[in-house]
Design a protein around this motif. Structure first.
Motif, short mmCIF file in Angstrom:
data_model
loop_
_atom_site.label_atom_id
_atom_site.label_comp_id
_atom_site.label_asym_id
_atom_site.label_seq_id
_atom_site.Cartn_x
_atom_site.Cartn_y
_atom_site.Cartn_z
N VAL A 211 0.76 -1.48 -0.11
CA VAL A 211 0.03 0.46 0.30
C VAL A 211 1.03 1.33 0.12
O VAL A 211 0.86 2.09 -1.22
N LEU A 212 1.94 1.29 0.63
CA LEU A 212 2.62 2.43 1.24
C LEU A 212 3.90 2.86 -0.26
O LEU A 212 3.67 3.22 -0.73
N SER A 213 3.86 1.64 -0.96
CA SER A 213 4.42 1.91 -2.67
C SER A 213 3.61 2.26 -3.17
O SER A 213 3.74 2.02 -4.59
N ASN A 214 2.31 1.92 -3.05
CA ASN A 214 0.87 2.25 -3.96
C ASN A 214 1.04 1.49 -5.33
O ASN A 214 0.63 1.51 -6.40
N ASP A 215 1.31 0.13 -5.06
CA ASP A 215 1.60 -1.12 -6.00
C ASP A 215 0.72 -2.03 -5.96
O ASP A 215 0.24 -2.73 -5.06
N LEU A 216 -0.31 -1.34 -6.69
CA LEU A 216 -1.99 -1.96 -6.54
C LEU A 216 -1.65 -3.43 -6.57
O LEU A 216 -2.39 -4.24 -6.81
N ASP A 217 -1.06 -3.67 -7.81
CA ASP A 217 -0.49 -5.27 -8.43
C ASP A 217 -0.30 -6.48 -6.77
O ASP A 217 -0.79 -7.04 -7.16
N ARG A 218 0.35 -5.83 -6.45
CA ARG A 218 1.24 -6.60 -5.56
C ARG A 218 -0.42 -6.69 -4.28
O ARG A 218 -0.46 -7.39 -3.44
N ILE A 219 -1.07 -5.37 -3.92
CA ILE A 219 -1.58 -5.31 -3.45
C ILE A 219 -2.93 -6.51 -3.75
O ILE A 219 -3.57 -7.42 -2.79
N ARG A 220 -3.70 -6.37 -4.85
CA ARG A 220 -4.49 -7.35 -5.25
C ARG A 220 -3.56 -9.17 -5.01
O ARG A 220 -5.06 -9.99 -4.82
N LYS A 221 -2.60 -9.08 -5.26
CA LYS A 221 -2.35 -10.74 -4.81
C LYS A 221 -2.58 -11.00 -3.94
O LYS A 221 -2.98 -12.51 -3.10
N PHE A 222 -2.97 -10.37 -2.64
CA PHE A 222 -3.48 -11.04 -1.32
C PHE A 222 -5.08 -10.99 -1.08
O PHE A 222 -5.46 -11.37 0.07
N GLY A 223 -5.99 -10.38 -1.75
CA GLY A 223 -7.32 -11.17 -2.72
C GLY A 223 -8.08 -10.74 -1.78
O GLY A 223 -7.09 -9.61 -0.49
N GLY A 224 -8.88 -11.14 -1.02
CA GLY A 224 -10.14 -10.66 -0.18
C GLY A 224 -9.27 -10.15 1.30
O GLY A 224 -9.97 -9.31 1.74
N GLU A 225 -8.91 -11.67 1.86
CA GLU A 225 -8.15 -11.06 3.13
C GLU A 225 -7.17 -10.13 3.22
O GLU A 225 -7.36 -9.85 4.45
N GLY A 226 -6.85 -10.37 2.32
CA GLY A 226 -6.15 -8.24 2.17
C GLY A 226 -6.57 -7.43 2.58
O GLY A 226 -6.72 -6.13 3.60
N ILE A 227 -8.19 -7.45 1.77
CA ILE A 227 -8.48 -5.76 1.20
C ILE A 227 -9.43 -5.66 3.28
O ILE A 227 -9.76 -5.16 3.62
N ALA A 228 -9.88 -7.18 3.79
CA ALA A 228 -10.57 -7.45 4.97
C ALA A 228 -9.13 -6.54 6.37
O ALA A 228 -9.69 -5.88 6.93
N ARG A 229 -7.76 -6.72 6.16
CA ARG A 229 -7.18 -6.21 6.77
C ARG A 229 -7.47 -4.94 6.73
O ARG A 229 -7.48 -4.30 7.77
N LEU A 230 -6.94 -4.37 5.33
CA LEU A 230 -6.93 -2.91 5.30
C LEU A 230 -8.15 -2.24 5.68
O LEU A 230 -8.38 -1.01 6.38
N MET A 231 -9.37 -3.17 5.68
CA MET A 231 -10.28 -2.48 6.33
C MET A 231 -11.00 -2.57 7.92
O MET A 231 -10.84 -0.83 7.76
N ALA A 232 -9.87 -3.31 8.52
CA ALA A 232 -10.22 -3.58 9.68
C ALA A 232 -9.66 -2.73 10.02
O ALA A 232 -9.38 -2.21 11.39
N ILE A 233 -7.89 -2.40 9.90
CA ILE A 233 -7.36 -0.90 10.85
C ILE A 233 -7.48 0.40 10.24
O ILE A 233 -7.31 0.51 11.70
N THR A 234 -8.58 -0.01 9.11
CA THR A 234 -9.06 1.47 8.88
C THR A 234 -10.18 2.05 9.01
O THR A 234 -10.77 3.54 9.12
N GLN A 235 -11.80 1.36 8.88
CA GLN A 235 -12.67 1.20 8.62
C GLN A 235 -13.52 0.71 9.64
O GLN A 235 -14.44 0.55 10.22
N ALA A 236 -12.15 0.44 11.62
CA ALA A 236 -13.03 -1.02 12.40
C ALA A 236 -11.68 -0.42 13.23
O ALA A 236 -10.95 0.74 13.10
N GLY A 237 -12.97 -0.33 14.38
CA GLY A 237 -11.84 -0.33 15.46
C GLY A 237 -12.29 0.80 16.05
O GLY A 237 -11.55 1.52 17.02
N MET A 238 -13.21 1.62 15.90
CA MET A 238 -13.76 3.20 16.38
C MET A 238 -15.06 3.33 16.60
O MET A 238 -15.72 2.37 15.99
N THR A 239 -15.75 4.78 17.14
CA THR A 239 -17.16 4.64 18.00
C THR A 239 -17.60 5.13 16.10
O THR A 239 -16.56 5.47 14.80
N THR A 240 -18.60 5.14 15.46
CA THR A 240 -19.19 5.41 14.48
C THR A 240 -19.28 7.26 14.41
O THR A 240 -18.80 7.23 13.58
#
Lengths: 341, 341
Positions: free
Chosen positions: B116-145
């Motif tokens: 993500v930090l190197s903006n490499d979309l192809d490499r991010i894609r290789k992590f599939g759904g699990e990768g996106i789930a992790r990024l979402m958990a870090i950035t969109q969860a674990g806080m109040t609405t």
């Protein structure tokens, strides 16, 4: 999924199945004069409502609330219409079983169904959550949302309350209808946040309360997208509760459906406690309270020890924090609309 | 629950991760005169919209629709604002990772975060759904609405689109803003039915489209009711998608949030197909269509073979059943609001 499903069914069965209180005869009172809230006696309760509304709608007040933020939420069972001797939705479920029985000779050997047909609530209770889940699956699932709506509408038009012998849609509280109408006139947007099934509620509540269907929120059955033979896409009600709109669920539903903390919230039981708390902690000045069932002669009197509409923790909190307690006996001139004349 | 959760994450990752098309330079056109829909060329598309609206709002017409039933639903990504080079919500997620990185030295050994930090979309894609789930958990969860809302609002106020270098809230389609405004003037109630996160949408879309938050529906994160130290009840965003508002989910959400079949529906991809079908089969006369991305010079040109905003089955259906196809190149004088002057 199974465990969640059974947990939700279990919770709902706890709500639906409960003891039933004895109800005494009502003595209707005549409506007296008055401009707003005419069926309310001139008590401190009525005055608190009037004071709150006049303050927050006054642009010169420090507590002024702009119209976009004037959200008022109401529970339904026991807050806007009666809930005794049993939740009216449970009467619907039992009535559907009775209506369907002639077409199901195999039900003759079904002990749960026979308990329903003989109106034996104690025996039905013994089947617990699994029993209610089966009755719900038979009567509220396995059909499109449109067919279910038609069924509920036919029922509400013909069924009669076992005590008053009035249509259920007339078992609404006249003073609460007046409160809703008064708040609407003052720019409040009204939502109903009910533990009842959302589609069940939306089939009759828009007419009864003059509130559009999208402002009526309830528990939700899982829906499946299917096609009819002619290609028409429909939503099919599955025998699975997807969301239980009670206790913390009410705060969640408010966030999801309204997107803001309300400023007014009324309920009548511990199932409404989180909704009131959630409203109370918003940044605007708020008004929250319980309808307290104190009138054994005109309605029913119950709170801490009632299986249906139990108000125990809520009563403590209301007294501790000065939340409004609407005393049905002392604050209301009439209970139901038909008592106006 | 686990299997459902991963299934939803998998579906969402399919939506979020996709190929990115090359975008050419835009050549803005000036706005010409006109009363309604001024940024629309006088084509058959514009005429079809005007004819439909004038017919169904005419009380003397057989196709008259009362105001209460005038519901219009719009997809967001690719229908009301752009969705290239990648969904803007994904840009938000990546920007959050960048913003949080300095506080997380342990991320230096995290290959997904480094991609993500190197903006490499192809490499991010290789992590599939699990990768996106992790990024979402870090950035969109674990806080109040409420905290999430603040974060999104700060982002939308400061972030810039990688190609236009404009705020994302300016990447909305001027002709669609005019269509929304025109329909509102004619008594239609507008809902946005987006695959994006509902709280993400509601943080900025009310201002951008002049639509209140309760009419903005999206995918939902599971919420938990918690208390802060001072006793304030809050809703906490959990790292779990509760509802995916895409494909059949859009029809389900419309039933749950609107309670009626809409009469107007616009989308731009196969994810909107069921929403259009569901609208088409209502009892009132309806208008449904796709925004067709045909303008490689002013916006992007893509349909059947695009990973983001794929319009394939929908294009076939639209042509077969005569649904409206809004041709961005031929039907629109300008794309974005800033091109008006």
């Amino acid at each position: 999924m199974r465990s969640l499903r059974y947990f939700l069914i279990f919770l709902w069965s706890l709500i639906l199945l409960g003891g039933c209180n004895v109800r005494e005869e009502r003595s209707p009172e005549k409506q007296k004069s008055g401009t707003v809230l005419p069926s309310w006696h001139e008590t401190a309760t009525r005055q608190a409502i009037l004071d709150y509304v006049s303050t927050v709608t006054d642009p010169d007040s420090n507590d002024f609330i702009p119209e976009a933020d004037r959200i008022a939420v109401f529970d339904n069972d026991g807050t806007l219409w009666a809930e005794k001797p049993i939740y009216f939705q449970l009467e619907f479920i039992f009535d559907r079983i009775r209506a369907l029985a002639p077409r199901h000779p195999e039900w003759k050997r079904d002990k749960l169904i026979q308990a329903v047909l003989s109106n034996d609530l104690d025996r039905i209770r013994k089947f617990g959550g699994e029993g209610i889940a089966r009755l719900m699956a038979i009567t509220q699932a396995g059909m499109t949302t449109e067919a279910f709506r038609t069924t509920v509408r036919q029922w509400i038009a013909t069924a009669r309350h076992p005590v008053s012998h009035r249509p259920y849609s007339e078992m609404v509280y006249q003073p609460m209808l007046e409160l809703i109408s008064y708040l609407k006139d003052r720019g409040f947007k009204i939502y109903i946040i009910s533990g009842g099934d959302q589609d069940f509620m939306r089939a009759w509540a828009p007419e009864a309360y003059k509130i559009p269907p999208e402002q009526i929120i309830g528990s939700r059955q899982r829906l499946e997208y299917r096609y009819e033979k002619n290609g028409k896409p429909v939503l099919y009600r599955m025998p699975e509760i997807e969301f239980l709109d009670d206790e913390v669920g009410k705060a969640v539903a408010i966030h999801q459906f309204v997107g803001r903390r309300p400023v007014i919230a009324f309920g009548n039981s511990d199932g409404d406690l989180q909704m009131l708390e959630y409203t109370r902690w918003g940044k605007e000045r708020s008004l929250v309270g319980f309808v307290h069932h104190t009138d054994a002669s005109r309605e029913w009197a119950y709170d801490r020890h009632s299986a249906i509409g139990k108000l125990d923790k809520g009563l403590d909190k209301a007294r501790r924090y000065g939340w409004l307690l609407i005393d049905m006996k002392k604050d209301w001139k009439v209970i139901y609309p038909w008592q106006l004349n």
